[in-house]
Enzyme design. Sequence first.
Site, PDB file in Angstrom:
ATOM      1  N   LYS A 120      55.522  -8.303 -48.370  1.00 14.13           N
ATOM      2  CA  LYS A 120      56.900  -7.925 -48.078  1.00 14.13           C
ATOM      3  C   LYS A 120      57.075  -6.410 -48.134  1.00 14.13           C
ATOM      4  CE  LYS A 120      60.145  -8.295 -51.160  1.00 14.13           C
ATOM      5  NZ  LYS A 120      61.128  -8.815 -52.130  1.00 14.13           N
ATOM      6  N   ASP A 138      62.638 -11.299 -47.508  1.00 11.85           N
ATOM      7  CA  ASP A 138      63.146 -11.360 -48.874  1.00 11.85           C
ATOM      8  C   ASP A 138      64.051 -12.581 -48.999  1.00 11.85           C
ATOM      9  OD1 ASP A 138      65.421 -10.662 -47.470  1.00 11.85           O
ATOM     10  OD2 ASP A 138      65.864  -8.878 -48.666  1.00 11.85           O
TER      11      ASP A 138
END
Length: 214
Positions: A120, A138
């Site tokens: 991420k 997220d």
Amino acid sequence: MNSLQIQNFFEILRAANPSPQTELEYASVFELLTAVLLSAQATDVGVNKATRRLFPIANTPQKILALGLAGLSEQIRTIGLYHSKARHLLATCQILIDQHQGQVPRSRAALEALPGVGRKTANVVLNVAFGEPTMAVDTHLFRVSNRTGLAPGKTPLAVEMGLLKRIPPEFMVDAHHWLILHGRYVCKARQPLCSVCNVANDCDHGRRLQSAID
């Protein structure tokens, strides 16, 4: 969502915010990497509060290392998990100096090899700093993708792959920002603001609510 609905969805988001930006404050690629590394399980507001103290005194790998663990921990103590994040950031800074001439690498593999940097975080840096069409999934992207029917998936990676496959190329670079902001301010976790959502007509959840009313 079908392809027409996805096209409409992003056209509406683009019209409302033609040039979306991250809410993390930074002035260099290294500052961005630092802010994203510190943002795990923390809000952008909280990270910005800490980096406003940190960056004026240490905003390069060399200066971060000069602070040491105690000094860096003191600067970021308001952020959750600050002690482990300080250790990761110090180790990352050492690798940047030893292996990358003090610069943030542009490859995914090199980014993910840095302590505290997962997929991420790497995606955020690749997208925001280098303009790569990546999707940093997220909690907001995961929720919005599943709730709207844009790219349902049981894992962040499944959602990421779905988004990359289903979002039209013209929206790819900015889609990450639009979806985060939409999830943060409109498509909220507990009480999505469907009554004021400008993309509700193209969203599976919004259409289900309207059908129930009708």
